[in-house]
Design a protein around this motif. Structure first.
Motif, PDB file in Angstrom:
ATOM      1  N   CYS A  13       0.840  -1.193   0.000  1.00  0.00           N
ATOM      2  CA  CYS A  13       0.000   0.000   0.000  1.00  0.00           C
ATOM      3  C   CYS A  13       0.876   1.244   0.000  1.00  0.00           C
ATOM      4  N   VAL A  14       0.412   2.296  -0.647  1.00  0.00           N
ATOM      5  CA  VAL A  14       1.138   3.560  -0.606  1.00  0.00           C
ATOM      6  C   VAL A  14       0.864   4.241   0.733  1.00  0.00           C
ATOM      7  N   PRO A  15       1.831   4.981   1.262  1.00  0.00           N
ATOM      8  CA  PRO A  15       1.617   5.671   2.549  1.00  0.00           C
ATOM      9  C   PRO A  15       0.540   6.751   2.412  1.00  0.00           C
ATOM     10  N   LEU A  16      -0.277   6.888   3.447  1.00  0.00           N
ATOM     11  CA  LEU A  16      -1.317   7.911   3.476  1.00  0.00           C
ATOM     12  C   LEU A  16      -1.090   8.829   4.675  1.00  0.00           C
ATOM     13  N   THR A  17      -0.958  10.124   4.404  1.00  0.00           N
ATOM     14  CA  THR A  17      -0.897  11.098   5.486  1.00  0.00           C
ATOM     15  C   THR A  17      -2.322  11.458   5.907  1.00  0.00           C
ATOM     16  N   ARG A  18      -2.443  12.254   6.955  1.00  0.00           N
ATOM     17  CA  ARG A  18      -3.762  12.714   7.378  1.00  0.00           C
ATOM     18  C   ARG A  18      -4.437  13.511   6.263  1.00  0.00           C
ATOM     19  N   GLN A  19      -3.641  14.304   5.537  1.00  0.00           N
ATOM     20  CA  GLN A  19      -4.207  15.090   4.438  1.00  0.00           C
ATOM     21  C   GLN A  19      -4.731  14.192   3.322  1.00  0.00           C
ATOM     22  N   HIS A  20      -4.000  13.125   3.032  1.00  0.00           N
ATOM     23  CA  HIS A  20      -4.457  12.187   2.004  1.00  0.00           C
ATOM     24  C   HIS A  20      -5.777  11.539   2.409  1.00  0.00           C
ATOM     25  N   ARG A  21      -5.867  11.110   3.650  1.00  0.00           N
ATOM     26  CA  ARG A  21      -7.096  10.472   4.120  1.00  0.00           C
ATOM     27  C   ARG A  21      -8.274  11.439   4.073  1.00  0.00           C
ATOM     28  N   THR A  22      -8.024  12.682   4.458  1.00  0.00           N
ATOM     29  CA  THR A  22      -9.088  13.680   4.434  1.00  0.00           C
ATOM     30  C   THR A  22      -9.575  13.926   3.007  1.00  0.00           C
ATOM     31  N   ALA A  23      -8.632  14.044   2.073  1.00  0.00           N
ATOM     32  CA  ALA A  23      -8.994  14.282   0.679  1.00  0.00           C
ATOM     33  C   ALA A  23      -9.748  13.088   0.091  1.00  0.00           C
ATOM     34  N   ARG A  24      -9.310  11.892   0.409  1.00  0.00           N
ATOM     35  CA  ARG A  24      -9.990  10.689  -0.081  1.00  0.00           C
ATOM     36  C   ARG A  24     -11.406  10.600   0.474  1.00  0.00           C
ATOM     37  N   LEU A  25     -11.550  10.911   1.753  1.00  0.00           N
ATOM     38  CA  LEU A  25     -12.872  10.858   2.377  1.00  0.00           C
ATOM     39  C   LEU A  25     -13.801  11.882   1.762  1.00  0.00           C
ATOM     40  N   GLN A  26     -13.301  13.085   1.532  1.00  0.00           N
ATOM     41  CA  GLN A  26     -14.130  14.120   0.927  1.00  0.00           C
ATOM     42  C   GLN A  26     -14.548  13.733  -0.486  1.00  0.00           C
ATOM     43  N   TRP A  27     -13.609  13.188  -1.251  1.00  0.00           N
ATOM     44  CA  TRP A  27     -13.919  12.773  -2.624  1.00  0.00           C
ATOM     45  C   TRP A  27     -15.000  11.694  -2.624  1.00  0.00           C
ATOM     46  N   CYS A  28     -14.880  10.733  -1.738  1.00  0.00           N
ATOM     47  CA  CYS A  28     -15.859   9.646  -1.688  1.00  0.00           C
ATOM     48  C   CYS A  28     -17.232  10.160  -1.259  1.00  0.00           C
ATOM     49  N   ARG A  29     -17.260  11.094  -0.346  1.00  0.00           N
ATOM     50  CA  ARG A  29     -18.543  11.673   0.042  1.00  0.00           C
ATOM     51  C   ARG A  29     -19.186  12.420  -1.115  1.00  0.00           C
ATOM     52  N   GLU A  30     -18.365  13.076  -1.938  1.00  0.00           N
ATOM     53  CA  GLU A  30     -18.899  13.798  -3.093  1.00  0.00           C
ATOM     54  C   GLU A  30     -19.464  12.845  -4.137  1.00  0.00           C
ATOM     55  N   HIS A  31     -18.969  11.616  -4.163  1.00  0.00           N
ATOM     56  CA  HIS A  31     -19.421  10.643  -5.171  1.00  0.00           C
ATOM     57  C   HIS A  31     -20.246   9.516  -4.553  1.00  0.00           C
ATOM     58  N   PRO A 162      -8.428  11.731  -6.355  1.00  0.00           N
ATOM     59  CA  PRO A 162      -7.651  12.019  -5.148  1.00  0.00           C
ATOM     60  C   PRO A 162      -6.264  11.390  -5.218  1.00  0.00           C
ATOM     61  N   ALA A 163      -5.280  12.086  -4.684  1.00  0.00           N
ATOM     62  CA  ALA A 163      -3.912  11.577  -4.681  1.00  0.00           C
ATOM     63  C   ALA A 163      -3.799  10.321  -3.815  1.00  0.00           C
ATOM     64  N   ARG A 164      -2.818   9.484  -4.141  1.00  0.00           N
ATOM     65  CA  ARG A 164      -2.527   8.289  -3.375  1.00  0.00           C
ATOM     66  C   ARG A 164      -3.727   7.353  -3.266  1.00  0.00           C
ATOM     67  N   SER A 165      -4.402   7.129  -4.391  1.00  0.00           N
ATOM     68  CA  SER A 165      -5.629   6.323  -4.345  1.00  0.00           C
ATOM     69  C   SER A 165      -5.677   5.238  -5.407  1.00  0.00           C
ATOM     70  N   PRO A 166      -4.608   4.442  -5.577  1.00  0.00           N
ATOM     71  CA  PRO A 166      -4.695   3.341  -6.543  1.00  0.00           C
ATOM     72  C   PRO A 166      -5.718   2.293  -6.145  1.00  0.00           C
ATOM     73  N   ASP A 167      -6.021   2.185  -4.837  1.00  0.00           N
ATOM     74  CA  ASP A 167      -6.995   1.191  -4.386  1.00  0.00           C
ATOM     75  C   ASP A 167      -8.419   1.561  -4.794  1.00  0.00           C
ATOM     76  N   LEU A 168      -8.665   2.837  -5.048  1.00  0.00           N
ATOM     77  CA  LEU A 168      -9.989   3.249  -5.522  1.00  0.00           C
ATOM     78  C   LEU A 168     -10.157   2.987  -7.014  1.00  0.00           C
ATOM     79  N   ASN A 169      -9.064   2.876  -7.725  1.00  0.00           N
ATOM     80  CA  ASN A 169      -9.107   2.674  -9.166  1.00  0.00           C
ATOM     81  C   ASN A 169      -9.353   1.203  -9.487  1.00  0.00           C
TER      82      ASN A 169
END
Length: 235
Positions: A13-31, A162-169
């Motif tokens: 897995c790629v490393p996720l910072t708090r900012q990455h997690r926040t951005a991923r969560l926001q993106w998923c909520r938008e979709h 969102p950055a650092r999100s190969p698992d979403l792809n």
């Protein structure tokens, strides 16, 4: 076999910072409200590198929980194989492009335009219509001004990713399936030409239902990422 032993394979897995997690969560909520019909209008694009020493990831080891990094549980792997090639392709419900082999040179924004956007993505945009959305990752060559100008001129809407999100792809599952098919070939892969031939032949025989299934999994991926507060999802 002891009750505290489990079959495991490495999880990368790629490393996720708090900012990455926040951005991923926001993106998923938008979709979160996107349906399978909405995702069916998305053309997913991705690239991957394959080598003659590629790992089919079918080998398991038996180990105790929490002992993944003990020497006896580690299989060393050459990170710089002598022969590897970069390939890319696009998939969507009921469709795919051919597998493109980047055999020579590096990928640039202009090459991306000439070899993928204009000959392939533009055609899918014309077939799907105004609801068409194009997904690519945040690679530098994808984010040049020339690429964005090309998308704008062709009326192609890009899906912000969102950055650092190969698992979403969902494409990750497709590359895994392709690698397993190539690893199971009856003849050995001895050079770059046989590797290219195996990849292109196996790509053409991948069932379209497999591609459709991974695209349809986007609804579950988004829900799972929200549940895990933007963390890694098990896909």
């Amino acid at each position: 076999m002891g009750e505290d032993l489990y079959a495991r394979r490495p999880v990368v897995c790629v490393p996720l910072t708090r900012q990455h997690r926040t951005a991923r969560l926001q993106w998923c909520r938008e979709h979160h409200n996107w349906t399978e019909q909405d995702w069916a209008c998305v053309l997913f694009s991705d690239e991957s590198r394959f080598s003659l020493l590629s790992d089919c990831r079918r080998q398991l080891i038996w180990r105790e929980s929490g002992t993944a990094y003990r020497a006896e549980n580690i299989k060393e792997k050459d990170r710089y194989p002598t022969c590897s090639i970069m390939v890319w392709a696009d998939i969507m419900i009921n469709g795919r492009t051919r597998l493109h082999v980047a055999a020579n040179g590096t990928m640039t924004g202009q090459r991306y335009i000439d070899e993928d956007l204009l000959p392939h993505v533009r055609l899918f945009r014309g077939a799907v219509g105004d609801k068409f959305v194009f997904m690519d990752d945040n690679a530098t060559c994808h984010r040049t001004l020339a690429v964005q100008d090309c998308l704008d001129s062709e009326g192609i809407q890009r899906l912000v990713w969102p950055a650092r999100s190969p698992d979403l792809n969902p494409f990750g599952n497709v590359w895994d399936a392709l690698g397993r098919q190539v690893a199971g070939r009856n003849y050995p892969l001895t050079n770059k030409n046989t590797l290219i031939r195996a990849l292109t032949e196996e790509w053409d025989t991948l069932p379209q239902q497999l591609l459709d299934n991974v695209v349809q999994s986007m609804v579950r991926r988004v829900e799972c990422c929200i549940t895990l507060r933007g963390g890694h999802i098990p896909y």
